[in-house]
Motif scaffolding. Structure first.
Motif, PDB file in Angstrom:
ATOM      1  N   THR A 109      34.101  39.011  30.986  1.00  0.00           N
ATOM      2  CA  THR A 109      35.317  39.063  30.191  1.00  0.00           C
ATOM      3  C   THR A 109      36.016  37.721  30.357  1.00  0.00           C
ATOM      4  O   THR A 109      36.066  37.186  31.462  1.00  0.00           O
ATOM      5  CB  THR A 109      36.244  40.184  30.700  1.00  0.00           C
ATOM      6  OG1 THR A 109      35.577  41.428  30.567  1.00  0.00           O
ATOM      7  CG2 THR A 109      37.546  40.220  29.926  1.00  0.00           C
ATOM      8  N   ARG A 144      40.656  37.941  23.733  1.00  0.00           N
ATOM      9  CA  ARG A 144      39.911  38.464  24.881  1.00  0.00           C
ATOM     10  C   ARG A 144      38.482  38.723  24.399  1.00  0.00           C
ATOM     11  O   ARG A 144      38.273  39.470  23.451  1.00  0.00           O
ATOM     12  CB  ARG A 144      40.542  39.750  25.388  1.00  0.00           C
ATOM     13  CG  ARG A 144      39.758  40.402  26.524  1.00  0.00           C
ATOM     14  CD  ARG A 144      40.393  41.735  26.913  1.00  0.00           C
ATOM     15  NE  ARG A 144      39.561  42.499  27.792  1.00  0.00           N
ATOM     16  CZ  ARG A 144      39.674  42.526  29.111  1.00  0.00           C
ATOM     17  NH1 ARG A 144      40.611  41.799  29.694  1.00  0.00           N
ATOM     18  NH2 ARG A 144      38.874  43.260  29.846  1.00  0.00           N
ATOM     19  N   GLU A 146      34.457  39.883  25.442  1.00  0.00           N
ATOM     20  CA  GLU A 146      33.707  40.670  26.415  1.00  0.00           C
ATOM     21  C   GLU A 146      32.230  40.672  26.062  1.00  0.00           C
ATOM     22  O   GLU A 146      31.862  40.579  24.892  1.00  0.00           O
ATOM     23  CB  GLU A 146      34.205  42.114  26.445  1.00  0.00           C
ATOM     24  CG  GLU A 146      35.636  42.240  26.911  1.00  0.00           C
ATOM     25  CD  GLU A 146      36.120  43.669  26.975  1.00  0.00           C
ATOM     26  OE1 GLU A 146      35.368  44.598  26.592  1.00  0.00           O
ATOM     27  OE2 GLU A 146      37.272  43.875  27.416  1.00  0.00           O
ATOM     28  N   THR A 149      30.137  45.094  28.413  1.00  0.00           N
ATOM     29  CA  THR A 149      31.140  46.080  28.798  1.00  0.00           C
ATOM     30  C   THR A 149      31.066  47.257  27.831  1.00  0.00           C
ATOM     31  O   THR A 149      30.299  47.244  26.878  1.00  0.00           O
ATOM     32  CB  THR A 149      32.560  45.482  28.732  1.00  0.00           C
ATOM     33  OG1 THR A 149      32.865  45.183  27.372  1.00  0.00           O
ATOM     34  CG2 THR A 149      32.675  44.234  29.587  1.00  0.00           C
TER      35      THR A 149
END
Length: 164
Positions: A109, A144, A146, A149
């Protein structure tokens, strides 16, 4: 050449990597991430009894010279950065570093300011998913990203991380 640092390697390289980050981070690195790197306990670079890693530091060298490095703690939640020497940018160094970090941690992340087009392009190129937008520590809109995940269906790719 790409190397994932051991606790001993971290002890030997810590000061140099912090200086490299300050010099070539283009004033884009969050103070909290620099602090997390500075306080990194080298023991977190070793696998625990379950084979999981708490942190990773991946170092790229070309011709024996430091060309870039990446750091992530707690899958990136505790800090994530990639710094590449200006002369090595565009040569795949950042991609190799991020791939190594994903492979080691199993997930990653990171937060990237919306005006940092090169870093956003790197994240997208490596199959990372932009899952949200927030105000970063400097007040800028920040994405953000990722990988590996629950928000993202992609699986971390394993490779030999051949330097480019």
């Amino acid at each position: 050449m790409l190397e994932l640092l051991t606790p001993e390697g971290w002890s030997a390289e810590q000061k140099r990597l912090l200086g490299f980050a300050m010099r070539f981070g283009d004033k884009r690195l969050a103070v909290s991430t620099i602090h997390a790197l500075r306080k990194l306990d080298g023991a977190r670079l070793e696998a625990d009894q379950d084979g999981a890693y708490g942190s990773v530091v991946a170092v790229a060298r070309q011709g024996g010279r430091l060309s870039g490095f990446g750091f992530a703690a707690d899958g990136g939640e505790g800090g994530c950065m990639v710094v590449v020497h200006p002369e090595a940018r565009g040569a795949g160094v950042g991609s190799s570093i991020v791939q190594a970090m994903i492979s080691r941690l199993g997930r990653l992340t990171c937060s990237v300011a919306a005006d940092n087009v090169a870093s956003m392009a790197l994240c997208f190129r490596l199959g990372m998913t932009a899952v949200s937008m927030h105000r970063g520590p400097t007040g800028k809109p920040t994405l953000r990203f990722e990988r590996g995940t629950s928000h993202d269906n992609a699986r971390p790719r394993h490779s030999d991380f051949v330097p480019q």
